[in-house]
Design a protein around this motif. Structure first.
Motif, PDB file in Angstrom:
ATOM      1  N   GLU A  31       7.774  10.368   1.715  1.00 57.01           N
ATOM      2  CA  GLU A  31       7.670   9.497   2.990  1.00 57.01           C
ATOM      3  C   GLU A  31       6.948   7.882   2.875  1.00 57.01           C
ATOM      4  OE1 GLU A  31       7.754  13.589   5.822  1.00 57.01           O
ATOM      5  OE2 GLU A  31       5.704  12.634   5.356  1.00 57.01           O
ATOM      6  N   GLU A  32       5.988   8.029   1.902  1.00 56.64           N
ATOM      7  CA  GLU A  32       5.443   6.867   1.627  1.00 56.64           C
ATOM      8  C   GLU A  32       6.484   5.735   1.254  1.00 56.64           C
ATOM      9  OE1 GLU A  32       2.953   6.487   2.951  1.00 56.64           O
ATOM     10  OE2 GLU A  32       1.257   7.760   2.405  1.00 56.64           O
ATOM     11  N   LEU A  33       7.443   6.341   0.455  1.00 56.30           N
ATOM     12  CA  LEU A  33       8.599   5.457   0.018  1.00 56.30           C
ATOM     13  C   LEU A  33       9.196   5.054   1.030  1.00 56.30           C
ATOM     14  CD1 LEU A  33       9.798   4.121  -2.541  1.00 56.30           C
ATOM     15  CD2 LEU A  33      11.499   6.277  -2.467  1.00 56.30           C
ATOM     16  N   ARG A  34       9.615   5.956   1.933  1.00 58.32           N
ATOM     17  CA  ARG A  34      10.204   5.553   3.037  1.00 58.32           C
ATOM     18  C   ARG A  34       9.512   4.556   3.973  1.00 58.32           C
ATOM     19  NH1 ARG A  34      11.491   5.457   8.065  1.00 58.32           N
ATOM     20  NH2 ARG A  34       9.649   6.331   9.003  1.00 58.32           N
ATOM     21  N   HIS A  35       8.173   4.753   4.169  1.00 55.22           N
ATOM     22  CA  HIS A  35       7.225   3.637   4.843  1.00 55.22           C
ATOM     23  C   HIS A  35       7.553   2.259   4.176  1.00 55.22           C
ATOM     24  CE1 HIS A  35       4.730   6.886   6.598  1.00 55.22           C
ATOM     25  NE2 HIS A  35       5.590   7.106   6.909  1.00 55.22           N
ATOM     26  N   GLY A  36       7.383   2.061   2.809  1.00 55.10           N
ATOM     27  CA  GLY A  36       7.553   0.926   2.070  1.00 55.10           C
ATOM     28  C   GLY A  36       9.092   0.207   2.562  1.00 55.10           C
ATOM     29  N   THR A  85       0.781  -1.293   0.179  1.00 58.40           N
ATOM     30  CA  THR A  85       0.027   0.062  -0.090  1.00 58.40           C
ATOM     31  C   THR A  85       0.654   1.416  -0.173  1.00 58.40           C
ATOM     32  OG1 THR A  85      -0.256   0.163   2.339  1.00 58.40           O
ATOM     33  CG2 THR A  85      -1.852  -1.055   1.453  1.00 58.40           C
ATOM     34  N   GLU A  86       1.784   1.008   0.755  1.00 53.05           N
ATOM     35  CA  GLU A  86       2.719   2.289   0.848  1.00 53.05           C
ATOM     36  C   GLU A  86       3.298   2.704  -0.701  1.00 53.05           C
ATOM     37  OE1 GLU A  86       3.131   3.817   3.404  1.00 53.05           O
ATOM     38  OE2 GLU A  86       2.749   2.307   5.089  1.00 53.05           O
ATOM     39  N   LEU A  87       3.891   1.756  -1.382  1.00 47.93           N
ATOM     40  CA  LEU A  87       4.183   2.123  -2.687  1.00 47.93           C
ATOM     41  C   LEU A  87       3.165   2.234  -3.844  1.00 47.93           C
ATOM     42  CD1 LEU A  87       7.109  -0.318  -3.215  1.00 47.93           C
ATOM     43  CD2 LEU A  87       7.117   1.717  -2.131  1.00 47.93           C
ATOM     44  N   ALA A 103      -3.080  -0.132   5.772  1.00 49.28           N
ATOM     45  CA  ALA A 103      -3.384   1.268   5.123  1.00 49.28           C
ATOM     46  C   ALA A 103      -1.908   1.650   5.003  1.00 49.28           C
ATOM     47  CB  ALA A 103      -4.289   1.885   5.697  1.00 49.28           C
ATOM     48  N   ASN A 104      -2.137   2.933   4.480  1.00 50.98           N
ATOM     49  CA  ASN A 104      -1.117   3.751   4.039  1.00 50.98           C
ATOM     50  C   ASN A 104      -0.310   4.576   5.208  1.00 50.98           C
ATOM     51  OD1 ASN A 104      -0.303   6.290   3.035  1.00 50.98           O
ATOM     52  ND2 ASN A 104      -0.667   5.259   0.904  1.00 50.98           N
ATOM     53  N   GLU A 137       4.942  11.016  10.504  1.00 48.12           N
ATOM     54  CA  GLU A 137       4.794  11.447   8.927  1.00 48.12           C
ATOM     55  C   GLU A 137       3.295  11.383   8.494  1.00 48.12           C
ATOM     56  OE1 GLU A 137       9.346   9.961   7.703  1.00 48.12           O
ATOM     57  OE2 GLU A 137       7.761   8.526   7.990  1.00 48.12           O
ATOM     58  N   GLU A 138       2.660  10.477   8.829  1.00 48.73           N
ATOM     59  CA  GLU A 138       1.329  10.429   8.494  1.00 48.73           C
ATOM     60  C   GLU A 138       0.386  11.604   9.026  1.00 48.73           C
ATOM     61  OE1 GLU A 138      -0.322   8.343   5.940  1.00 48.73           O
ATOM     62  OE2 GLU A 138       1.275   7.221   6.911  1.00 48.73           O
ATOM     63  N   ALA A 139       0.593  12.252   9.964  1.00 51.06           N
ATOM     64  CA  ALA A 139      -0.103  13.433  10.352  1.00 51.06           C
ATOM     65  C   ALA A 139       0.106  14.502   9.176  1.00 51.06           C
ATOM     66  CB  ALA A 139       0.576  14.023  11.726  1.00 51.06           C
ATOM     67  N   PHE A 140       1.356  14.568   8.773  1.00 52.35           N
ATOM     68  CA  PHE A 140       1.460  15.595   7.585  1.00 52.35           C
ATOM     69  C   PHE A 140       0.690  14.961   6.374  1.00 52.35           C
ATOM     70  CE2 PHE A 140       4.075  16.615   3.710  1.00 52.35           C
ATOM     71  CZ  PHE A 140       3.784  17.888   3.702  1.00 52.35           C
ATOM     72  N   HIS A 141       0.412  13.794   6.276  1.00 54.19           N
ATOM     73  CA  HIS A 141      -0.230  13.352   4.948  1.00 54.19           C
ATOM     74  C   HIS A 141      -1.596  13.766   4.772  1.00 54.19           C
ATOM     75  CE1 HIS A 141       2.846   9.878   4.570  1.00 54.19           C
ATOM     76  NE2 HIS A 141       3.450  10.904   4.593  1.00 54.19           N
ATOM     77  N   MET A 142      -2.253  13.649   6.231  1.00 58.38           N
ATOM     78  CA  MET A 142      -3.601  14.014   6.496  1.00 58.38           C
ATOM     79  C   MET A 142      -3.949  15.759   6.221  1.00 58.38           C
ATOM     80  SD  MET A 142      -5.040  11.530   9.265  1.00 58.38           S
ATOM     81  CE  MET A 142      -3.576  11.688  10.231  1.00 58.38           C
TER      82      MET A 142
HETATM   83 FE   LIG Z   1       2.346   5.660   4.727  1.00 53.91          FE
END
Ligand SMILES: [Fe+2]
Ligand SMILES: [Fe+2]
Length: 443
Positions: free
Chosen positions: A125-130, A95-97, A442-443, A216-221
């Motif tokens: 940051e999603e790439l970093r999560h992956g 999901t991250e990628l 989830a992402n 990081e997720e807080a920033f995404h929202m």
């Molecule tokens: Fe993520």
């Protein structure tokens, strides 16, 4: 980063593979780094690495092993537990990628450079999560539960494309920049719930991965909500390009996918039993619905205040209350505001999956009427999408009895490797799974 945070890199060949993936799917990565200090002057520069927060609770917090030290390797768990965990880690990585591949489609259509740079940071940051999930996969030996090596599992995830990801929300192409924003506001919020829950994970590397990801997720929202607020205020003043109606359609498209990502609302018990999450799917979903209601209320309040700038905040709240109770206010009609569709609407998992239900949650009996209702509610650009058409066809088959509801859910396309393990293959395809599980990530 807190000083309890440990930073690690993947072995060079995997790190390089992720960098190559990044060059393909985040071609503007260099632009992000160039712009970083302009847009995020107080934030440390982005780094592609894994962070582990070593200050997490050392003991298992819920379930059958509560109180024992957290597991530090897959071999310490029983087979069923390790298998369950491995699936969750792989799905999380996917999901991250997956979201990066979706965001890049419409990134260039943002109104403002700031919106683009925020989305780009979120993609990095999603790439970093992956990368983080790859680190979790590669740091351990999964051979007790996996027939594929860590190397193959990483390759499998890096080879997925929109259409082959594990969860439905990550298989839907974006149609406009509104999708980038709504996805962050709606789908990344599910991510926050999942990460928050996995903070307790009985598997310590997973648990230690969560606090940095959550920050990081807080920033995404915020990346999602900021343009939505702006559009609401602009359209209330008769300006801007995105109307409340367009945002409503995007909510109706994404919110049901967010609900599905919690998994079947009757399930999740094994996650609790195994110590991976503190809540079952249904409990987490209800909390998410409440939070999404808050997001919608906030956008509506901004709309009302911008439309009637002389109102004090308390007066605007009263006006909003009146409107949500179904009464007009100074010429503003209740249906001009955004509402959440009912949780039974447009579902693909759980007890309401593929049932003919309108957005108010009422059962419908006639498929053609349902199809028209769906077409009325959903965005025009989406109703010509394969994903949407597949859904409608399955709903039709369930309605006519050609397909059992359970089979409809089970036959949702899932990730699988087909055709051998050639290292350069793209051999991951939509296939009918053997079992759909009720994993929720989830992402
Ligand atoms: Fe993520
Ligand atoms: Fe995210």
């Amino acid at each position: 980063m807190a000083d309890t945070t440990r930073k690690t890199l993947l072995p060079a060949k995997y790190h390089d593979a992720v960098v190559r993936w990044r060059d393909t799917f985040i071609p503007d990565y260099g632009f992000l780094l160039d712009q970083w200090d302009n847009y995020f002057p107080n934030k440390p520069h982005f780094e592609l690495c894994a962070y582990y927060d070593c200050s997490v609770c050392p003991n298992i917090e819920v379930g059958q092993d509560q109180g024992k030290p957290k597991f530090t390797s897959a071999g310490q768990m029983n087979q069923e537990q390790a298998d369950h965990l491995l699936k969750a880690v792989k799905a999380q990585a996917s999901t991250e990628l997956g979201s990066i591949q979706q965001h890049r489609l419409t990134l260039a259509r943002a109104e403002h450079e700031q919106d683009q740079v925020w989305i780009l940071r979120m993609m990095a940051e999603e790439l970093r999560h992956g990368y983080q999930m790859f680190s979790v996969l590669l740091d351990d030996d999964w051979k007790s539960v996996a027939t594929t090596s860590g190397e193959d599992m990483v390759e499998e995830v890096l080879n997925m494309r929109t259409g082959s990801h594990v969860l439905g929300a990550f298989n839907i192409d974006f149609d406009s920049f509104l999708d980038n924003s709504m996805f962050c506001a709606v789908i990344d919020r599910v991510g926050k719930y999942q990460l928050e829950m996995q903070k307790v994970s009985a598997y310590r590397p997973m648990s230690e991965s969560m606090p940095p990801m959550l920050r990081e997720e807080a920033f995404h929202m915020a990346t999602g909500v900021a343009p939505l607020r702006r559009w609401a205020e602009q359209t209330a003043r008769g300006a801007g390009t995105v109307s409340m109606g367009m945002m409503q359609e995007a909510v109706d498209k994404w919110f049901p996918r967010g609900l599905d990502m919690f998994g079947d609302e009757r399930g999740g018990g094994r996650n609790v039993k195994f110590g991976f999450k503190p809540m079952k799917n249904g409990e987490a979903m209800e909390a998410y619905i409440q939070e999404m209601q808050g997001v919608v209320d906030d956008i509506n309040e901004r709309y009302v205040r911008a439309r009637f700038p002389k109102l004090a905040r308390a007066e605007a709240r009263n006006a909003l209350k009146k409107l949500t109770d179904g009464d007009a206010f100074e010429g503003l009609q209740p249906d001009e505001l955004i509402t959440l569709p009912h949780k039974r609407y447009f579902r693909r998992r759980g007890p309401h999956a593929f049932l003919l239900v309108d957005r108010a949650g009422n059962d419908m009996t006639d498929f053609d009427a349902f199809r028209k209702e769906m077409g009325r509610v959903q965005p025009d650009a989406y109703v010509v999408n394969r994903d949407y058409i597949d859904y409608l066809e399955k709903a039709r088959q369930v309605a006519t009895g050609e397909l059992d509801q359970v089979d409809a859910v089970r036959t949702m396309p899932q990730l699988s490797r087909v055709g051998g393990a050639c290292p350069c293959s793209n051999a991951v395809r939509w296939v009918v799974p053997e079992s759909n599980g009720n994993g929720a990530v989830a992402n």
